[in-house]
Enzyme design. Structure first.
Site, PDB file in Angstrom:
ATOM      1  N   GLY A   5      23.343  51.817  85.534  1.00  0.00           N
ATOM      2  CA  GLY A   5      22.429  50.210  85.922  1.00  0.00           C
ATOM      3  C   GLY A   5      22.559  50.298  87.205  1.00  0.00           C
ATOM      4  O   GLY A   5      23.251  50.437  88.312  1.00  0.00           O
ATOM      5  N   ASP A  22      24.488  54.896  73.463  1.00  0.00           N
ATOM      6  CA  ASP A  22      24.678  53.702  72.897  1.00  0.00           C
ATOM      7  C   ASP A  22      25.989  53.062  72.463  1.00  0.00           C
ATOM      8  O   ASP A  22      26.895  53.977  71.581  1.00  0.00           O
ATOM      9  CB  ASP A  22      23.900  53.716  71.451  1.00  0.00           C
ATOM     10  CG  ASP A  22      23.183  52.304  71.014  1.00  0.00           C
ATOM     11  OD1 ASP A  22      22.403  51.460  71.636  1.00  0.00           O
ATOM     12  OD2 ASP A  22      24.778  51.220  71.059  1.00  0.00           O
ATOM     13  N   SER A  37      27.125  35.506  83.151  1.00  0.00           N
ATOM     14  CA  SER A  37      25.971  35.111  83.955  1.00  0.00           C
ATOM     15  C   SER A  37      26.033  33.467  84.085  1.00  0.00           C
ATOM     16  O   SER A  37      27.037  33.313  83.099  1.00  0.00           O
ATOM     17  CB  SER A  37      24.872  35.286  82.952  1.00  0.00           C
ATOM     18  OG  SER A  37      23.522  34.662  83.462  1.00  0.00           O
ATOM     19  N   ALA A  38      25.125  33.287  84.669  1.00  0.00           N
ATOM     20  CA  ALA A  38      25.297  32.056  85.199  1.00  0.00           C
ATOM     21  C   ALA A  38      24.368  30.834  84.544  1.00  0.00           C
ATOM     22  O   ALA A  38      24.603  29.591  84.068  1.00  0.00           O
ATOM     23  CB  ALA A  38      24.641  31.705  86.562  1.00  0.00           C
ATOM     24  N   TYR A  58      19.517  35.235  74.824  1.00  0.00           N
ATOM     25  CA  TYR A  58      20.151  36.299  75.671  1.00  0.00           C
ATOM     26  C   TYR A  58      21.516  35.821  75.868  1.00  0.00           C
ATOM     27  O   TYR A  58      22.410  35.775  75.779  1.00  0.00           O
ATOM     28  CB  TYR A  58      19.509  36.964  77.043  1.00  0.00           C
ATOM     29  CG  TYR A  58      19.688  37.199  78.179  1.00  0.00           C
ATOM     30  CD1 TYR A  58      20.145  36.439  78.777  1.00  0.00           C
ATOM     31  CD2 TYR A  58      20.564  38.534  77.909  1.00  0.00           C
ATOM     32  CE1 TYR A  58      20.465  36.285  80.147  1.00  0.00           C
ATOM     33  CE2 TYR A  58      21.255  38.773  79.687  1.00  0.00           C
ATOM     34  CZ  TYR A  58      21.480  37.799  80.191  1.00  0.00           C
ATOM     35  OH  TYR A  58      22.468  37.931  81.410  1.00  0.00           O
ATOM     36  N   LYS A  75      25.556  35.928  76.008  1.00  0.00           N
ATOM     37  CA  LYS A  75      26.519  35.632  76.666  1.00  0.00           C
ATOM     38  C   LYS A  75      27.977  34.589  76.633  1.00  0.00           C
ATOM     39  O   LYS A  75      28.912  34.669  76.794  1.00  0.00           O
ATOM     40  CB  LYS A  75      25.654  35.281  78.421  1.00  0.00           C
ATOM     41  CG  LYS A  75      25.128  36.410  79.057  1.00  0.00           C
ATOM     42  CD  LYS A  75      25.550  38.003  79.136  1.00  0.00           C
ATOM     43  CE  LYS A  75      25.060  38.749  79.153  1.00  0.00           C
ATOM     44  NZ  LYS A  75      25.933  40.046  79.980  1.00  0.00           N
ATOM     45  N   LEU A  93      12.426  37.351  90.552  1.00  0.00           N
ATOM     46  CA  LEU A  93      11.222  37.065  91.395  1.00  0.00           C
ATOM     47  C   LEU A  93      11.889  38.410  92.686  1.00  0.00           C
ATOM     48  O   LEU A  93      10.762  38.944  92.514  1.00  0.00           O
ATOM     49  CB  LEU A  93      12.533  35.462  91.963  1.00  0.00           C
ATOM     50  CG  LEU A  93      11.498  35.348  93.402  1.00  0.00           C
ATOM     51  CD1 LEU A  93       9.965  34.616  93.527  1.00  0.00           C
ATOM     52  CD2 LEU A  93      12.556  34.078  94.431  1.00  0.00           C
ATOM     53  N   ARG A 100      17.834  29.308  93.995  1.00  0.00           N
ATOM     54  CA  ARG A 100      18.909  29.927  93.096  1.00  0.00           C
ATOM     55  C   ARG A 100      20.081  30.253  94.091  1.00  0.00           C
ATOM     56  O   ARG A 100      19.752  30.229  95.626  1.00  0.00           O
ATOM     57  CB  ARG A 100      18.036  31.264  92.081  1.00  0.00           C
ATOM     58  CG  ARG A 100      17.355  30.838  91.308  1.00  0.00           C
ATOM     59  CD  ARG A 100      17.642  30.458  90.038  1.00  0.00           C
ATOM     60  NE  ARG A 100      16.633  29.961  88.905  1.00  0.00           N
ATOM     61  CZ  ARG A 100      16.465  28.913  89.196  1.00  0.00           C
ATOM     62  NH1 ARG A 100      16.901  27.614  89.396  1.00  0.00           N
ATOM     63  NH2 ARG A 100      15.586  28.520  87.769  1.00  0.00           N
ATOM     64  N   ARG A 109       7.549  27.843  84.946  1.00  0.00           N
ATOM     65  CA  ARG A 109       8.350  28.516  83.932  1.00  0.00           C
ATOM     66  C   ARG A 109       8.781  28.433  82.651  1.00  0.00           C
ATOM     67  O   ARG A 109       9.784  27.457  83.517  1.00  0.00           O
ATOM     68  CB  ARG A 109       8.337  30.186  84.449  1.00  0.00           C
ATOM     69  CG  ARG A 109       9.104  31.087  82.911  1.00  0.00           C
ATOM     70  CD  ARG A 109       9.644  32.243  84.026  1.00  0.00           C
ATOM     71  NE  ARG A 109      10.573  31.773  84.370  1.00  0.00           N
ATOM     72  CZ  ARG A 109      11.270  32.772  85.167  1.00  0.00           C
ATOM     73  NH1 ARG A 109      10.543  34.474  85.309  1.00  0.00           N
ATOM     74  NH2 ARG A 109      13.043  32.643  86.369  1.00  0.00           N
ATOM     75  N   GLY A 152      11.875  26.700  80.315  1.00  0.00           N
ATOM     76  CA  GLY A 152      13.264  26.905  80.225  1.00  0.00           C
ATOM     77  C   GLY A 152      13.522  27.313  81.908  1.00  0.00           C
ATOM     78  O   GLY A 152      14.949  27.384  82.237  1.00  0.00           O
TER      79      GLY A 152
HETATM   80  C1  WQD Z   1      14.488  33.182  90.037  1.00  0.00           C
HETATM   81  C2  WQD Z   1      13.250  32.046  90.614  1.00  0.00           C
HETATM   82  C3  WQD Z   1      11.508  31.418  89.193  1.00  0.00           C
HETATM   83  C4  WQD Z   1       9.742  34.908  89.215  1.00  0.00           C
HETATM   84  C5  WQD Z   1      17.269  34.533  85.454  1.00  0.00           C
HETATM   85  C6  WQD Z   1      18.109  34.714  83.833  1.00  0.00           C
HETATM   86  C7  WQD Z   1      19.763  35.283  84.644  1.00  0.00           C
HETATM   87  C8  WQD Z   1      19.837  36.723  85.278  1.00  0.00           C
HETATM   88  C9  WQD Z   1      19.102  36.021  86.806  1.00  0.00           C
HETATM   89  C10 WQD Z   1      20.610  38.036  83.627  1.00  0.00           C
HETATM   90  C11 WQD Z   1      13.057  30.804  89.637  1.00  0.00           C
HETATM   91  C12 WQD Z   1      10.912  32.076  90.310  1.00  0.00           C
HETATM   92  C13 WQD Z   1      10.683  33.644  89.451  1.00  0.00           C
HETATM   93  C14 WQD Z   1       7.826  34.789  89.323  1.00  0.00           C
HETATM   94  C15 WQD Z   1       8.752  32.884  90.404  1.00  0.00           C
HETATM   95  N1  WQD Z   1      19.670  37.315  84.732  1.00  0.00           N
HETATM   96  N2  WQD Z   1      10.608  33.073  90.092  1.00  0.00           N
HETATM   97  N3  WQD Z   1       7.990  33.682  90.266  1.00  0.00           N
HETATM   98  O1  WQD Z   1      15.878  32.730  86.287  1.00  0.00           O
HETATM   99  O2  WQD Z   1      17.390  32.208  88.430  1.00  0.00           O
HETATM  100  O3  WQD Z   1      17.915  34.016  86.050  1.00  0.00           O
HETATM  101  O4  WQD Z   1      17.429  36.727  86.412  1.00  0.00           O
HETATM  102  O5  WQD Z   1      21.705  37.856  83.973  1.00  0.00           O
HETATM  103  O6  WQD Z   1      20.235  35.101  83.200  1.00  0.00           O
HETATM  104  O7  WQD Z   1      17.875  33.422  83.749  1.00  0.00           O
HETATM  105  O8  WQD Z   1      16.095  34.784  88.002  1.00  0.00           O
HETATM  106  O9  WQD Z   1      14.450  35.579  89.211  1.00  0.00           O
HETATM  107  O10 WQD Z   1      13.867  35.260  87.258  1.00  0.00           O
HETATM  108  O11 WQD Z   1      13.516  33.816  89.303  1.00  0.00           O
HETATM  109  O12 WQD Z   1       8.013  32.091  91.049  1.00  0.00           O
HETATM  110  O13 WQD Z   1       7.481  35.672  89.051  1.00  0.00           O
HETATM  111  O14 WQD Z   1      12.129  32.281  91.021  1.00  0.00           O
HETATM  112  O15 WQD Z   1      11.364  30.205  89.059  1.00  0.00           O
HETATM  113  O16 WQD Z   1      12.914  29.650  90.217  1.00  0.00           O
HETATM  114  P1  WQD Z   1      16.347  33.405  86.794  1.00  0.00           P
HETATM  115  P2  WQD Z   1      14.583  34.790  88.554  1.00  0.00           P
END
Ligand code: WQD
Length: 331
Positions: free
Chosen positions: A10, A58, A124-125, A148, A152, A199, A230, A291, A293
């Site tokens: 991965g 698996d 994870s955070a 999810y 964790k 993102l 973030r 979004r 959550g």
């Molecule tokens: C980051 C920021 C969005 C997409 C998640 C999981 C976490 C970990 C990392 C696994 C946020 C904004 C996002 C988009 C946007 N995964 N965004 N447009 O939500 O902090 O964490 O992924 O371990 O457990 O919760 O990451 O990259 O989804 O979002 O504006 O198309 O980007 O609102 O502020 P996130 P993310």
């Protein structure tokens, strides 16, 4: 003696295997390619010049686990294997609980049967939930807002219980913030299947013309520019955190929880700007509704990682964007 890396093909797993080879480790990989592809295996060999035993399957396949632990002398497990899409977990909770929790129990049972007493766990955070204040510290209460995240939280408690019942066991729970970037070679990086949830992979697809714009989920948060903040961490820094955790687990027993972040927050628009600068590509965006959550800010207090693991992140946002662009846009 070998280190078993579950999910080693991965995004984070492959970068960690490369860094483990740098530290002279012997590696065995288990992966079912549910969110990775076989070509990564040869890329790891190409980058590191090293080979490894690979088992496709698996982690819930008990016979396969028995074969792995019988055919190899496994002294530690770095456990990445797991489903990790927040939105998907809301639609398919039973699949997430079975895969992530039951899968981890199968791995722990095989470890117990073969006297393997060290696990580095990919947490994870997300376990900090919505009620804590930034910067997040490891002693804060954990919770989740989706299946999810609950997997964790539960697996962290399972490992605490294993360390209580077996005083010889060592578990390091690594709480990742937002991993991005790619290996400098440009040979391995993040390649999510389907439409990216996160993102950075979405920004990349806008930059390479696959999508015509990025939806910025909300610009009315109480942050530097109203968009979500973030703690983005370079995947190679994250990988090095695992080699430091493995060293720690060899010298200590019991459970240890550590944040792996930079301690710095970056907003969506700041990341867009940094990527445009690094790639020379435009990333058009529109402001979309928040979004569900999402929290406004998420970044780490990283003092414990330095104190306990002697680890801290080395790369900054510009490095992460440059390496991401080289990998994803073949720049
Ligand atoms: C980051 C920021 C969005 C997409 C998640 C999981 C976490 C970990 C990392 C696994 C946020 C904004 C996002 C988009 C946007 N995964 N965004 N447009 O939500 O902090 O964490 O992924 O371990 O457990 O919760 O990451 O990259 O989804 O979002 O504006 O198309 O980007 O609102 O502020 P996130 P993310």
């Amino acid at each position: 003696m070998s280190v078993l890396v579950t999910g080693g093909a991965g995004f984070i797993g492959s970068h960690t295997v490369v860094q483990l080879f740098e530290h002279g480790e012997e590696i065995v990989i288990l992966d079912n390619f549910s969110n990775s592809s076989p070509d990564v295996l040869d890329k790891i060999r190409q980058i590191s010049g090293r080979d490894f035993r690979f088992y496709e399957g698996d982690m819930r396949d008990r016979e396969l686990l028995e074969r792995i632990f019988t055919e190899n002398e496994i002294e530690a497990v770095i456990h990445f294997a797991g489903l990790k899409a927040v939105g998907e977990s809301v639609e398919k909770p039973l699949e997430y609980y079975d895969n992530n929790i039951n899968g981890t129990l199968c791995v722990l049972e095989a470890m117990k049967a073969h006297g393997c007493k060290r696990m580095i766990f990919s947490s994870s955070a997300t376990v900090y939930g919505n009620d804590n204040k930034v910067p997040f510290t490891e002693d804060m209460k954990t919770s989740a807002t989706n299946p999810y995240g609950w997997t964790k939280v539960f697996i962290e408690h399972i490992l605490e219980g294993v360390c209580t019942s077996d005083r010889e066991f060592s578990a390091v729970l690594l709480r990742y913030f937002n991993p991005i970037g790619a290996h400098k070679s440009g040979l391995i990086g993040e390649k999510p299947n389907g439409i990216p949830n996160n993102l950075m992979p979405y920004i990349v697809k806008v930059a390479n013309g696959e999508y015509d714009h990025l939806n910025v989920f909300g610009d009315d948060y109480d942050t530097v520019d109203g968009t979500g903040v973030r703690d983005y961490i370079h995947v190679v820094d994250l990988a090095d955190g695992h080699t430091a955790a493995l060293e720690y687990a060899r010298k200590n027993k019991g459970v240890q929880t550590v944040n792996l972040g930079t301690g710095r927050g970056t907003s969506v628009l700041e990341l867009v700007k940094a990527f445009e600068k690094a790639s020379g590509k435009k990333v058009p965006y529109v402001i979309a509704p928040r979004r569900p959550g999402d929290i406004a800010e998420c970044y780490a207090d990283v003092s414990k990682a330095k104190e306990v693991l002697g680890w801290q992140a080395k790369y900054d946002i510009d490095d992460m964007c440059a390496d991401n662009a080289r990998w994803a846009l073949k720049l």
